[in-house]
Design an enzyme around this catalytic site. Sequence first.
Site, PDB file in Angstrom:
ATOM      1  CB  CYS A  80      -0.996  -0.045   1.166  1.00  0.00           C
ATOM      2  SG  CYS A  80      -2.426   1.047   0.924  1.00  0.00           S
ATOM      3  CG  HIS A 174      -4.233  -3.570   2.993  1.00  0.00           C
ATOM      4  ND1 HIS A 174      -3.577  -3.244   4.159  1.00  0.00           N
ATOM      5  CD2 HIS A 174      -4.483  -2.395   2.362  1.00  0.00           C
ATOM      6  CE1 HIS A 174      -3.435  -1.928   4.229  1.00  0.00           C
ATOM      7  NE2 HIS A 174      -3.980  -1.394   3.150  1.00  0.00           N
ATOM      8  CD  GLU A 176      -2.478  -6.331   5.375  1.00  0.00           C
ATOM      9  OE1 GLU A 176      -2.942  -5.211   5.639  1.00  0.00           O
ATOM     10  OE2 GLU A 176      -1.909  -6.593   4.287  1.00  0.00           O
TER      11      GLU A 176
END
Length: 198
Positions: A80, A174, A176
Site C-alpha cells: 500500500c 492488502h 494480509e
Amino acid sequence: MLLMMIDNYDSFTYNVVQYLGELGAEVKVIRNDEMTIAQIEALNPERIVVSPGPCTPSEAGVSIEAILHFAGKLPILGVCLGHQSIGQAFGGDVVRARQVMHGKTSPVHHRDLGVFTGLNNPLTVTRYHSLVVKRETLPDCLEVTAWTAHEDGSVDEIMGLRHKTLNIEGVQFHPESILTEQGHELFANFLKQTGGRR
C-alpha cells in the site's frame, strides 16, 4: 532470516507481521522515524518490508531512503503506502485515486510474475487507499505486474509493480486482509526471493 518491517504508524502493520511470522520469518519492526539507515544496516536484515500507512510517501519517514539505499542489496516489498513509496522513490508520481477505497474488494489481473507467481488470476484483493502511482509517470526501470481493469479490459489503476532488474516489488492492496485471496501465498513468494538482483 531477519526481515525488517518499516512501520509507517499503521494499524495493519502487525497483521502483516503475523502473516510473515506464520510463514517462518523472524520479523523486527521499527517505526519509520526510529532508526537511521546506518542503524538498520547494522542489524544486517536479509529483506525489508515497507508497511501500509495513513500518510503520503513524502511523510513516510525513512521509507523512501531505505528503498533507495537497499535497492539491489536485498529483496524489498512495499504494501500500500510502501508500494507508493517504491513508485515515488524511482521517479513516479503518487496522485489521488479515481475512487477512494476503504475495505472494498476488487478483482486484480496480473502477469504471474514475482509475488503473483501461481496465484489466482484475477485475484480478489482488499483495498484501503486514496492514492495510487500514476501509470503515465511510471519510470522505465519499473513495470506494472498487476492492475484493475475497465469494463473493456483496459488497464485502470496499478495494483502491483516491480523493478525490472532488482528484487523490489510493491502491491497497492492488502494481502494480509481476511478478504484477500491467497495472501499467505503472496508473502511466501516474497520470502523465497534472495539477494538484491533478479
